[in-house]
Each structure stands twice: as C-alpha cells, then as structure tokens.
Design a protein around this motif. Structure first.
Motif, PDB file in Angstrom:
ATOM      1  N   UNK A   7      26.935  29.721  40.128  1.00 53.99           N
ATOM      2  CA  UNK A   7      25.591  30.289  40.120  1.00 53.99           C
ATOM      3  C   UNK A   7      24.848  29.816  41.361  1.00 53.99           C
ATOM      4  N   UNK A   8      24.207  30.762  42.027  1.00 58.01           N
ATOM      5  CA  UNK A   8      23.329  30.452  43.152  1.00 58.01           C
ATOM      6  C   UNK A   8      22.069  31.268  42.958  1.00 58.01           C
ATOM      7  N   UNK A   9      20.963  30.582  42.842  1.00 55.49           N
ATOM      8  CA  UNK A   9      19.683  31.212  42.548  1.00 55.49           C
ATOM      9  C   UNK A   9      19.842  32.119  41.335  1.00 55.49           C
ATOM     10  N   UNK A  10      19.606  33.411  41.529  1.00 58.10           N
ATOM     11  CA  UNK A  10      19.675  34.358  40.406  1.00 58.10           C
ATOM     12  C   UNK A  10      20.956  35.195  40.431  1.00 58.10           C
ATOM     13  N   UNK A  11      21.980  34.667  41.099  1.00 56.95           N
ATOM     14  CA  UNK A  11      23.222  35.426  41.286  1.00 56.95           C
ATOM     15  C   UNK A  11      24.418  34.679  40.717  1.00 56.95           C
ATOM     16  N   UNK A  12      25.235  35.412  39.976  1.00 54.21           N
ATOM     17  CA  UNK A  12      26.483  34.885  39.441  1.00 54.21           C
ATOM     18  C   UNK A  12      27.617  35.332  40.347  1.00 54.21           C
ATOM     19  N   UNK A  13      28.363  34.367  40.876  1.00 55.74           N
ATOM     20  CA  UNK A  13      29.559  34.639  41.676  1.00 55.74           C
ATOM     21  C   UNK A  13      30.773  34.491  40.765  1.00 55.74           C
ATOM     22  N   UNK A  14      31.627  35.494  40.776  1.00 58.64           N
ATOM     23  CA  UNK A  14      32.835  35.471  39.960  1.00 58.64           C
ATOM     24  C   UNK A  14      34.034  35.687  40.879  1.00 58.64           C
ATOM     25  N   UNK A  15      34.888  34.665  40.979  1.00 58.84           N
ATOM     26  CA  UNK A  15      36.120  34.784  41.756  1.00 58.84           C
ATOM     27  C   UNK A  15      37.251  35.065  40.779  1.00 58.84           C
ATOM     28  N   UNK A  16      37.985  36.135  41.075  1.00 60.60           N
ATOM     29  CA  UNK A  16      39.050  36.590  40.176  1.00 60.60           C
ATOM     30  C   UNK A  16      40.369  36.566  40.929  1.00 60.60           C
ATOM     31  N   UNK A  17      41.378  35.951  40.319  1.00 61.17           N
ATOM     32  CA  UNK A  17      42.723  35.945  40.899  1.00 61.17           C
ATOM     33  C   UNK A  17      43.701  36.453  39.850  1.00 61.17           C
ATOM     34  N   UNK A  18      44.575  37.346  40.263  1.00 60.37           N
ATOM     35  CA  UNK A  18      45.545  37.925  39.348  1.00 60.37           C
ATOM     36  C   UNK A  18      45.319  39.417  39.224  1.00 60.37           C
ATOM     37  N   UNK A  45      25.159  39.956  40.511  1.00 55.31           N
ATOM     38  CA  UNK A  45      26.524  39.451  40.400  1.00 55.31           C
ATOM     39  C   UNK A  45      27.324  39.891  41.614  1.00 55.31           C
ATOM     40  N   UNK A  46      28.101  38.951  42.136  1.00 49.27           N
ATOM     41  CA  UNK A  46      29.009  39.225  43.244  1.00 49.27           C
ATOM     42  C   UNK A  46      30.418  38.862  42.801  1.00 49.27           C
ATOM     43  N   UNK A  47      31.315  39.824  42.889  1.00 44.56           N
ATOM     44  CA  UNK A  47      32.715  39.630  42.520  1.00 44.56           C
ATOM     45  C   UNK A  47      33.519  39.334  43.775  1.00 44.56           C
ATOM     46  N   UNK A  48      34.225  38.213  43.785  1.00 45.61           N
ATOM     47  CA  UNK A  48      35.149  37.913  44.876  1.00 45.61           C
ATOM     48  C   UNK A  48      36.527  38.384  44.423  1.00 45.61           C
ATOM     49  N   UNK A  49      37.012  39.444  45.060  1.00 47.53           N
ATOM     50  CA  UNK A  49      38.263  40.077  44.650  1.00 47.53           C
ATOM     51  C   UNK A  49      39.419  39.773  45.594  1.00 47.53           C
ATOM     52  N   UNK A  50      39.305  38.701  46.351  1.00 44.80           N
ATOM     53  CA  UNK A  50      40.357  38.340  47.305  1.00 44.80           C
ATOM     54  C   UNK A  50      41.728  38.242  46.632  1.00 44.80           C
ATOM     55  N   UNK A  51      41.775  37.774  45.402  1.00 45.74           N
ATOM     56  CA  UNK A  51      43.042  37.574  44.706  1.00 45.74           C
ATOM     57  C   UNK A  51      43.498  38.769  43.884  1.00 45.74           C
ATOM     58  N   UNK A  52      42.836  39.928  44.050  1.00 44.65           N
ATOM     59  CA  UNK A  52      43.174  41.116  43.261  1.00 44.65           C
ATOM     60  C   UNK A  52      43.802  42.177  44.165  1.00 44.65           C
ATOM     61  N   UNK A  53      45.031  42.556  43.834  1.00 40.95           N
ATOM     62  CA  UNK A  53      45.676  43.654  44.548  1.00 40.95           C
ATOM     63  C   UNK A  53      45.835  44.878  43.657  1.00 40.95           C
ATOM     64  N   UNK A  54      45.625  44.696  42.351  1.00 43.88           N
ATOM     65  CA  UNK A  54      45.803  45.798  41.416  1.00 43.88           C
ATOM     66  C   UNK A  54      44.668  45.808  40.405  1.00 43.88           C
ATOM     67  N   UNK A  55      44.144  46.998  40.166  1.00 44.65           N
ATOM     68  CA  UNK A  55      43.122  47.178  39.142  1.00 44.65           C
ATOM     69  C   UNK A  55      43.383  48.528  38.474  1.00 44.65           C
ATOM     70  N   UNK A  56      43.279  48.563  37.147  1.00 44.08           N
ATOM     71  CA  UNK A  56      43.471  49.833  36.450  1.00 44.08           C
ATOM     72  C   UNK A  56      42.149  50.263  35.809  1.00 44.08           C
ATOM     73  N   UNK A  57      42.197  51.302  35.001  1.00 37.49           N
ATOM     74  CA  UNK A  57      40.972  51.841  34.413  1.00 37.49           C
ATOM     75  C   UNK A  57      40.283  50.823  33.501  1.00 37.49           C
ATOM     76  N   UNK A  58      41.027  49.954  32.870  1.00 33.46           N
ATOM     77  CA  UNK A  58      40.424  48.909  32.037  1.00 33.46           C
ATOM     78  C   UNK A  58      39.584  47.964  32.887  1.00 33.46           C
TER      79      UNK A  58
END
Length: 117
Positions: A7-18, A45-58
């Motif tokens: 959390x930074x100020x009013x922002x949630x950072x979410x780092x996702x790997x897999x 909210x800010x999503x860090x998607x560096x570790x994501x190479x695949x995403x489906x409809x879910x």
C-alpha cells in the motif's frame, strides 16, 4: 501463483507471478477484495504483471470486477510490465478502455500522483 501486496497512500499495488486463469482467479479475487475491504482508504490499484505470460477469461473477469470496485470508489486501475501477449489479450477484450498500462512502477506512481511517498 504468488501474490505480493503493498500500500502506498491510497493505492494498492498487487504483484502477480504465475498464470492468471481458471485455477487461480478465485484466489486472486479473494485476496484483493480482502485488502480493499479492510482498508477503506484504498482508492486506486496498480497490477504488476511482470510475472504473467498467460491470462484467460477468468483472469480478465477478476480484473474487470476489481475495476468496478475501484471505480465505485472514484479511483483508477493501472497495470505495469505487461507482456506483449497479455497486452494483446487486453486489446482484444477491450480492457485497455478500462485501465492504463505503464512501462514500470515509477511511471505508474507518477501517473497516480504517489511518487516520492
């Protein structure tokens, strides 16, 4: 799937790997909602998607749902370090109309006015 929350100020950072798919979407939804619901001060909210190479409809559904929650709070949704494959899926799904993509976290922090925190 690995998740890191910050959390930074009013922002949630979410780092996702897999992979962000049918098998991991519910866990991501639950954990993000837990953070958002436990902190009424979180607006963006800010999503860090560096570790994501695949995403489906879910996975797209989870992001869309979190966008709706963030929007109700008057906030913004962003993503950083998006791979070309995921960016293409975002383009095809219309997700780029809902979120902004940034090259790195510093760029996103500047855009969300939380740099120098």
């Amino acid at each position: 799937m690995e998740l890191v929350f910050e959390k930074k100020k009013d922002t949630l950072f979410v780092t996702i790997k897999g992979e962000l798919d049918l098998h991991t979407a519910d866990e991501l939804r639950y954990k993000i909602d837990l953070h958002l619901n436990n902190s009424g001060s979180l607006k963006n909210m800010i999503l860090n998607l560096r570790g994501i190479d695949f995403i489906d409809s879910s996975g797209l559904g989870v992001i869309l749902g979190r966008y709706k929650l963030i929007s109700k709070r008057g906030g913004k949704l962003g993503a950083v370090a998006v791979s070309p494959q995921v960016k293409r899926i975002f383009e095809l799904s219309g997700m780029l109309k809902l979120l902004s993509i940034y090259e790195n976290t510093d760029q996103a922090e500047d855009a969300f006015d939380i740099s120098g925190f």
